[in-house]
Enzyme design. Sequence first.
Site, short mmCIF file in Angstrom:
data_model
loop_
_atom_site.label_atom_id
_atom_site.label_comp_id
_atom_site.label_asym_id
_atom_site.label_seq_id
_atom_site.Cartn_x
_atom_site.Cartn_y
_atom_site.Cartn_z
N ARG A 115 0.81 -1.22 0.00
CA ARG A 115 0.00 0.00 0.00
C ARG A 115 0.85 1.26 0.00
O ARG A 115 0.42 2.30 -0.49
CB ARG A 115 -0.99 -0.02 1.17
CG ARG A 115 -2.10 -1.06 0.97
CD ARG A 115 -2.96 -1.25 2.20
NE ARG A 115 -2.18 -1.63 3.37
CZ ARG A 115 -1.81 -2.87 3.67
NH1 ARG A 115 -2.13 -3.86 2.88
NH2 ARG A 115 -1.10 -3.13 4.74
N GLU A 120 3.74 -6.67 14.56
CA GLU A 120 2.98 -6.95 15.77
C GLU A 120 2.46 -8.38 15.78
O GLU A 120 2.03 -8.89 16.80
CB GLU A 120 1.83 -5.95 15.97
CG GLU A 120 0.79 -5.94 14.88
CD GLU A 120 1.10 -5.00 13.72
OE1 GLU A 120 0.15 -4.58 13.05
OE2 GLU A 120 2.27 -4.69 13.46
#
Length: 179
Positions: A67, A104
């Site tokens: 992105r 994460e």
Amino acid sequence: MTMRIEIDTAVLRGSIRDIPDFPKQGVTFKDITPLLADPVAFSSAVDAIVVSFGRGTVDKVVGIEARGFIIAAPVAYHFGAGFVPLRKPGKLPYETVREEYELEYGTESLELHVDAFSKGDRVLIVDDVLATGGTARAACNLVEEAGGTVAGLAFVIELEFLEGSKRLQGYDYISLLKY
């Protein structure tokens, strides 16, 4: 140093969609595809990044796969700068440098062509989201290893609760939206 500009974040914020439990259980993904589809929101995001750093301050713009490519390319165009893709392993055809980093929810690696920059090129790194800061820090390391100077970083979204900004100490960065 970036200029801190005021933007109407309501248009941007209204074009972000939450996707629960993606890419895994317990993670809420911030989907920017509605922002990309909205010409006002998309151009506002690109313009805010360009104005924040100012024309003439950047030689190359790095877009982080995938992105980040979408935001970085028009930013580079507006700067009159080159665009450099930062890709997942095995996607670039020439000799690369590689950096592994933690997300994460796992680990990943990024690669950059060894000749992406001329010595001292001022480089803006662009991505959609600043989360734990692992991807962004890996990008900084790769830019510097390849001979560029990190002029700053720009993100559409920052997930403040993940404290990714701690990994960017010493670097100038902006986030258009903070959650």
